[in-house]
Design a protein around this motif. Structure first.
Motif, PDB file in Angstrom:
ATOM      1  N   VAL A 283       0.851  -1.183   0.000  1.00  0.00           N
ATOM      2  CA  VAL A 283       0.000   0.000   0.000  1.00  0.00           C
ATOM      3  C   VAL A 283       0.889   1.237   0.000  1.00  0.00           C
ATOM      4  O   VAL A 283       1.650   1.460   0.947  1.00  0.00           O
ATOM      5  N   TYR A 284       0.788   2.030  -1.050  1.00  0.00           N
ATOM      6  CA  TYR A 284       1.552   3.273  -1.162  1.00  0.00           C
ATOM      7  C   TYR A 284       0.650   4.434  -0.764  1.00  0.00           C
ATOM      8  O   TYR A 284      -0.403   4.644  -1.369  1.00  0.00           O
TER       9      TYR A 284
ATOM     10  N   LYS B  86       5.720  13.037  -1.322  1.00  0.00           N
ATOM     11  CA  LYS B  86       6.358  12.071  -0.444  1.00  0.00           C
ATOM     12  C   LYS B  86       5.417  10.893  -0.221  1.00  0.00           C
ATOM     13  O   LYS B  86       4.194  11.046  -0.256  1.00  0.00           O
ATOM     14  N   PHE B  87       5.987   9.726  -0.003  1.00  0.00           N
ATOM     15  CA  PHE B  87       5.123   8.574   0.228  1.00  0.00           C
ATOM     16  C   PHE B  87       5.801   7.570   1.140  1.00  0.00           C
ATOM     17  O   PHE B  87       7.023   7.538   1.264  1.00  0.00           O
ATOM     18  N   ASN B  88       4.954   6.759   1.771  1.00  0.00           N
ATOM     19  CA  ASN B  88       5.463   5.606   2.500  1.00  0.00           C
ATOM     20  C   ASN B  88       4.734   4.377   1.991  1.00  0.00           C
ATOM     21  O   ASN B  88       3.690   4.471   1.355  1.00  0.00           O
ATOM     22  N   VAL B  89       5.309   3.222   2.238  1.00  0.00           N
ATOM     23  CA  VAL B  89       4.716   1.977   1.769  1.00  0.00           C
ATOM     24  C   VAL B  89       4.631   0.998   2.925  1.00  0.00           C
ATOM     25  O   VAL B  89       5.565   0.875   3.720  1.00  0.00           O
ATOM     26  N   THR B  90       3.498   0.333   3.037  1.00  0.00           N
ATOM     27  CA  THR B  90       3.336  -0.732   4.021  1.00  0.00           C
ATOM     28  C   THR B  90       3.206  -2.055   3.268  1.00  0.00           C
ATOM     29  O   THR B  90       2.635  -2.114   2.183  1.00  0.00           O
ATOM     30  N   VAL B  91       3.751  -3.106   3.856  1.00  0.00           N
ATOM     31  CA  VAL B  91       3.753  -4.424   3.232  1.00  0.00           C
ATOM     32  C   VAL B  91       3.122  -5.415   4.204  1.00  0.00           C
ATOM     33  O   VAL B  91       3.452  -5.423   5.388  1.00  0.00           O
ATOM     34  N   SER B  92       2.224  -6.238   3.684  1.00  0.00           N
ATOM     35  CA  SER B  92       1.581  -7.240   4.540  1.00  0.00           C
ATOM     36  C   SER B  92       1.288  -8.484   3.724  1.00  0.00           C
ATOM     37  O   SER B  92       1.096  -8.417   2.511  1.00  0.00           O
ATOM     38  N   PRO B  93       1.253  -9.660   4.365  1.00  0.00           N
ATOM     39  CA  PRO B  93       0.844 -10.877   3.662  1.00  0.00           C
ATOM     40  C   PRO B  93      -0.658 -10.890   3.485  1.00  0.00           C
ATOM     41  O   PRO B  93      -1.376 -10.110   4.114  1.00  0.00           O
ATOM     42  N   TRP B  94      -1.156 -11.758   2.613  1.00  0.00           N
ATOM     43  CA  TRP B  94      -2.599 -11.858   2.403  1.00  0.00           C
ATOM     44  C   TRP B  94      -3.206 -12.763   3.461  1.00  0.00           C
ATOM     45  O   TRP B  94      -3.539 -13.915   3.226  1.00  0.00           O
ATOM     46  N   ALA B  95      -3.308 -12.265   4.656  1.00  0.00           N
ATOM     47  CA  ALA B  95      -3.908 -13.017   5.756  1.00  0.00           C
ATOM     48  C   ALA B  95      -4.360 -12.019   6.790  1.00  0.00           C
ATOM     49  O   ALA B  95      -3.960 -10.859   6.788  1.00  0.00           O
TER      50      ALA B  95
END
Length: 472
Positions: free
Chosen positions: A384-385, A450-459
């Motif tokens: 998610v950006y 400016k941006f940040n990114v979050t990373v998560s598994p599909w669960a």
């Protein structure tokens, strides 16, 4: 039965013994006298989740393992051209093949591969393989491969009553599964845990930390991710341990430039909205979704656009937007000239971007800006950006390449929309020109997005799926 479930596999390139060349000739019932069936588990996916409840048909390929080690050349289920179709039994979570297949008397161990793009949404069900996508076994390395996959696009020639065109709405999950199962009293039912071969990408936006005196308003008509690889082949390395009689697999997307390509030298996935998404003036604004539904992207590593006019291949996030300044009153202080402002209610508005040649206010005008994007996307993860546009320490991005024809191709045929300044709907006008002192790669408002990114598994915490969980 406690199964060790691993991702989608490829058929053995190394045959442990010459016995693996023998055909499986004797067909018999399993110990319970039942044909082979399948149950399935699915990791969580996108906004419309792929679950056991909406999982459609899938294809299955299976090969037997010789008692002395090695994998048979012949197929227990399916063929070198693809798998046999497994369809859900009514009112159950069991999938049946079109024809009954039983465990051969000569094998006690078998490998099962499954793959699908099919998801049931309401009364509609997508295809197992999208048009143009093929499944087959590599002739030399004997690896199962899904070839020529390209994520789908929305049809921009159609009229959308909902007022938006989202590529993500047209895309389906690519699901793959592998299991190695020993013959037992329960072996007639094979449990398949599907994993996600694609990754999810979502874009959100906010105007963060703005001062009370900051009256900038951002209106966004479209958002896309540009120049990602949009055609590729999926396969997996495969090795067979004749001593332990176990398969080891490593699913992967090709990194070969001849298969991992950007079709036609330009790719863009995203959304377009008839009614602009507005980022207001408050500093407590919750990020707003710009894509409607997340994109299903081929996992890859992208190289960020260098902000140079000769860089045609770098990746970036592209926005179609405008920036206005809101001030109280219906006229400038000390001036009766209001040609360069728009008036609504008791306020007047200045057009900061795009800049037209007359420096006049035109609420129907929008322009393209971009944010370079260098990143690595992995299978089964969601990215998610969150863009900070015109916040306390951010601007509206940079001027993109002069891709007039390509960018115009992202805009639907139906481009009329309403504004607060017009009584009737107006046609969208896209301004491609820049001020004389601005060049490709320059900041639009002298500040970057400016941006940040979050990373998560599909669960999720409520129903987390993990490879190896075979309880269904």
């Amino acid at each position: 039965m406690n199964l060790k479930l691993v991702p989608f596999a490829a058929i053995a390139a190394i045959m442990a013994t010459s016995c693996s060349k023998e055909e499986v000739m004797d067909i018999n019932y399993d110990p319970d006298g039942k044909a082979i069936t399948f149950t399935a588990g699915v990791g969580h996916s996108r906004a419309v989740e792929t679950t056991v409840n909406n999982l459609g048909d899938f294809k299955v390929v299976a090969k037997g393992v010789h008692p002395h080690g090695g994998v048979y050349d012949s197929y227990l289920i399916g063929s070198s051209a693809g798998g046999d179709t497994a369809r859900r039994e009514l009112s159950s979570n069991t999938w049946l093949l079109n024809h009954n297949v039983y465990w051969p008397t000569s094998i006690d161990n078998a490998l099962f591969w499954a793959y699908t793009f099919s998801q049931a949404n309401g009364k509609d069900k997508s295809d197992i393989l999208p048009t143009g996508v093929t499944f087959g076994f590599d002739a030399t390395a004997s690896k199962p491969t899904i070839s020529n996959f390209t994520p789908a696009h929305a049809d921009l020639t159609t009229t959308q009553s909902a007022g938006y065109w989202n590529d993500g709405d047209q895309q389906t999950d690519m699901l793959i599964a592998f299991t190695q199962q020993e013959r037992s009293t329960n072996a007639s039912n094979v449990a398949l845990n599907f994993i996600h071969a694609l990754c999810q990408v979502d874009i959100k936006a906010k105007s963060d930390g703005k001062l009370a005196s900051d009256n900038r308003i951002v209106k966004i008509k479209g958002a896309w991710i540009v120049n990602t690889v949009n055609k590729n082949n999926f396969s997996a390395g495969f090795s067979w341990n004749a001593e332990t009689k176990k398969a080891t697999i490593t699913p992967s997307w090709s990194t070969d430039a001849s298969t991992a390509t950007v079709v036609d030298g330009f790719s863009a996935y995203g959304s377009f909205y008839k009614t602009p998404i507005e980022l207001g003036k408050t500093d407590a604004e919750t990020p707003k979704a710009l894509l409607g539904s997340s994109l299903m992207i081929i996992p890859q590593t992208t190289t960020a656009w260098t902000k140079k006019a000769d860089d045609k291949t770098g990746a970036y996030i592209l926005l179609l937007c405008r920036v206005e300044l809101e001030h109280p009153g219906t006229t400038h202080t000390g001036s009766d000239n209001i040609d360069d402002v728009g008036i609504h209610g008791t306020n007047h508005y200045h057009q900061q971007f795009p800049v037209n040649e007359e420096n006049k206010f035109d609420a129907s005008e929008y322009g393209f800006v971009c944010v370079p994007l260098g990143t690595k996307w992995e299978m089964g993860k969601k990215y998610v950006y969150t863009l900070d546009i015109c916040g306390a320490e951010s601007g509206a991005g940079v001027y993109p390449l002069e891709n007039t024809d390509k960018f115009n191709g992202l805009i639907p045929t139906d481009k009329k929309f309403t504004t607060i300044f017009d009584t009737n709907p107006v046609d969208l006008k896209v301004v491609f020109s820049r001020p004389t002192n601005k060049h490709v790669g320059d900041y639009v408002l002298d500040e970057p997005i400016k941006f940040n990114v979050t990373v998560s598994p599909w669960a999720n915490a409520d129903s987390e799926w993990k490879p190896g969980n075979g309880d269904f």
